[in-house]
Motif scaffolding. Structure first.
Motif, PDB file in Angstrom:
ATOM      1  N   GLU A   3       7.462   4.512   8.084  1.00  0.00           N
ATOM      2  CA  GLU A   3       8.240   3.275   8.168  1.00  0.00           C
ATOM      3  C   GLU A   3       7.417   2.161   8.810  1.00  0.00           C
ATOM      4  O   GLU A   3       7.516   1.000   8.421  1.00  0.00           O
ATOM      5  N   TYR A   4       6.612   2.502   9.815  1.00  0.00           N
ATOM      6  CA  TYR A   4       5.840   1.467  10.489  1.00  0.00           C
ATOM      7  C   TYR A   4       4.485   1.230   9.810  1.00  0.00           C
ATOM      8  O   TYR A   4       3.878   0.175   9.998  1.00  0.00           O
TER       9      TYR A   4
ATOM     10  N   ASN B  50      10.399  -8.937   4.215  1.00  0.00           N
ATOM     11  CA  ASN B  50      10.909  -7.651   3.731  1.00  0.00           C
ATOM     12  C   ASN B  50      11.784  -7.767   2.478  1.00  0.00           C
ATOM     13  O   ASN B  50      12.218  -6.751   1.940  1.00  0.00           O
ATOM     14  N   VAL B  51      12.072  -8.996   2.061  1.00  0.00           N
ATOM     15  CA  VAL B  51      12.895  -9.180   0.859  1.00  0.00           C
ATOM     16  C   VAL B  51      11.977  -9.086  -0.361  1.00  0.00           C
ATOM     17  O   VAL B  51      10.922  -9.724  -0.398  1.00  0.00           O
ATOM     18  N   VAL B  52      12.359  -8.299  -1.352  1.00  0.00           N
ATOM     19  CA  VAL B  52      11.507  -8.112  -2.528  1.00  0.00           C
ATOM     20  C   VAL B  52      11.367  -9.437  -3.294  1.00  0.00           C
ATOM     21  O   VAL B  52      10.259  -9.892  -3.554  1.00  0.00           O
TER      22      VAL B  52
ATOM     23  N   SER C 292       0.806  -1.208   0.000  1.00  0.00           N
ATOM     24  CA  SER C 292       0.000   0.000   0.000  1.00  0.00           C
ATOM     25  C   SER C 292       0.849   1.274   0.000  1.00  0.00           C
ATOM     26  O   SER C 292       0.338   2.350  -0.241  1.00  0.00           O
ATOM     27  N   TYR C 293       2.137   1.151   0.280  1.00  0.00           N
ATOM     28  CA  TYR C 293       2.999   2.329   0.287  1.00  0.00           C
ATOM     29  C   TYR C 293       3.987   2.211  -0.858  1.00  0.00           C
ATOM     30  O   TYR C 293       5.075   1.669  -0.705  1.00  0.00           O
ATOM     31  N   PRO C 294       3.594   2.720  -2.033  1.00  0.00           N
ATOM     32  CA  PRO C 294       4.370   2.475  -3.254  1.00  0.00           C
ATOM     33  C   PRO C 294       5.801   2.962  -3.157  1.00  0.00           C
ATOM     34  O   PRO C 294       6.670   2.424  -3.813  1.00  0.00           O
ATOM     35  N   SER C 295       6.068   3.926  -2.286  1.00  0.00           N
ATOM     36  CA  SER C 295       7.428   4.447  -2.221  1.00  0.00           C
ATOM     37  C   SER C 295       8.380   3.471  -1.527  1.00  0.00           C
ATOM     38  O   SER C 295       9.578   3.698  -1.479  1.00  0.00           O
ATOM     39  N   ILE C 296       7.871   2.392  -0.944  1.00  0.00           N
ATOM     40  CA  ILE C 296       8.748   1.437  -0.255  1.00  0.00           C
ATOM     41  C   ILE C 296       8.622   0.072  -0.933  1.00  0.00           C
ATOM     42  O   ILE C 296       8.501  -0.959  -0.290  1.00  0.00           O
TER      43      ILE C 296
ATOM     44  N   LEU D 138      14.889   2.467   4.349  1.00  0.00           N
ATOM     45  CA  LEU D 138      13.974   2.410   5.497  1.00  0.00           C
ATOM     46  C   LEU D 138      14.671   1.782   6.705  1.00  0.00           C
ATOM     47  O   LEU D 138      14.630   2.327   7.815  1.00  0.00           O
ATOM     48  N   PHE D 139      15.340   0.646   6.470  1.00  0.00           N
ATOM     49  CA  PHE D 139      15.968  -0.033   7.617  1.00  0.00           C
ATOM     50  C   PHE D 139      17.189   0.729   8.128  1.00  0.00           C
ATOM     51  O   PHE D 139      17.487   0.673   9.318  1.00  0.00           O
TER      52      PHE D 139
END
Ligand SMILES: C/C(=C\Cc1cc(O)c2ccccc2c1O)CCC[C@H](C)CCC[C@H](C)CCCC(C)C
Ligand SMILES: C[S@@+](CC[C@H](N)C(=O)[O-])C[C@H]1O[C@@H](n2cnc3c(N)ncnc32)[C@H](O)[C@@H]1O
Length: 244
Positions: free
Chosen positions: A215-216, A157-159, A25-29, A38-39
């Motif tokens: 981030e969260y 979190n891995v693409v 839902s957050y396209p920038s991430i 981010l991390f």
């Protein structure tokens, strides 16, 4: 809260690797580089927030994940997506000074936290830990190298999850175990809604106080896009309200 224990010898490569939609839902991430940034950004407060938000429970979940690997004295083990190193430190105690732990992550800032904790905590066995900046989808290790692998809150979190699992399969010795600890998406609508409510009303407001709302918020999308509890491997449900 669910934890998967995957046994390499039972052929998880073909049965558990699935293409997952990558449309958070957050396209920038959405891409690996955004996640790396981010991390890096959350590194200074990551450990404190984990303790606060889980009321210390994540330490118990991590001990369980390590014990499921079957790691023993003298083993050579990998903590993939190690972040600030919690699982690597626990593995280090399991394998002892004659064993070897590699902690790999692509976030420089998380690795700096891990390394400074290693010096601060200064337990003799922690000398067996080496921190490696690298990509979970392209591991810098030979085939059949490790006796065990942990990956805590990492695979989600891995693409390219398929590639990461193929790499885990490649570097594990036959018959060894990879322990995957993570939040899953419940298949029960009420439970899934409650998880999201908790994130919106507890997790994000707390993170907002640290200037880390976006981030969260990403955490919610990543759980929504992740695996459900249905899996070919053993699934251990630790949290009654998060289980399927
Ligand atoms: C172990 C915790 C957080 C790990 C964590 C994992 C991620 O993928 C992140 C991604 C982006 C930013 C931060 C993180 C991150 O910190 C601590 C627990 C955090 C929350 C309690 C998570 C809540 C989600 C559960 C599905 C809801 C259950 C709530 C219960 C109080 C455990
Ligand atoms: C939520 S943190 C988990 C950290 C630690 N394992 C723990 O349990 O606290 C996820 C970690 O995965 C790392 N990560 C995500 N994708 C990665 C990739 N492709 N290669 C290496 N590390 C990655 C991030 O940098 C981050 O440190």
């Amino acid at each position: 809260m669910a934890t998967l224990q995957l046994q390499l010898s039972s052929g998880y490569q073909s049965s558990s690797c699935r293409h997952l939609p990558i449309s958070l839902s957050y396209p920038s991430i959405r891409c690996a580089n955004d996640r790396q940034l981010l991390f890096n950004r959350i590194a200074p407060v990551y450990d404190n927030l984990n303790d606060m938000l889980s009321l210390g429970q994540h330490r118990i979940w991590k001990r369980m994940a390590v014990s499921w690997t079957g790691a023993k004295l003298g083993d050579c083990v990998l903590d993939l997506c190690c972040g600030s190193g919690d699982l690597a430190f626990l593995l280090s105690e399991k394998v002892g000074s004659n064993g070897k732990v590699s902690g790999l992550d692509f976030s420089k800032e998380q690795l700096l936290m891990a390394s400074s904790r290693q010096h601060l905590l200064s337990k003799a066995c922690y000398k067996n830990i080496e921190w490696i900046e690298g990509d979970a989808t392209n591991l810098p290790f030979p085939d059949r190298y490790f006796n065990a692998i942990t990956i805590g809150y990492g695979l989600r979190n891995v693409v390219d999850k398929r590639k990461a699992m193929q790499e885990m399969f490649r570097v594990l010795k036959p018959g060894s175990k990879a322990s995957v600890l993570d939040f899953n998406k419940s298949t029960q609508p009420f439970v899934a809604s409650f998880q999201e409510w908790m994130i919106d009303n507890v997790v994000v407001p707390v993170a907002t106080a640290y200037g880390l709302a976006k981030e969260y918020e990403y955490l919610k999308g990543s759980i929504r896009e992740y695996l459900t509890g249905v899996s070919s491997s053993v699934t251990k449900n630790l949290y009654p309200f998060c289980c399927d």
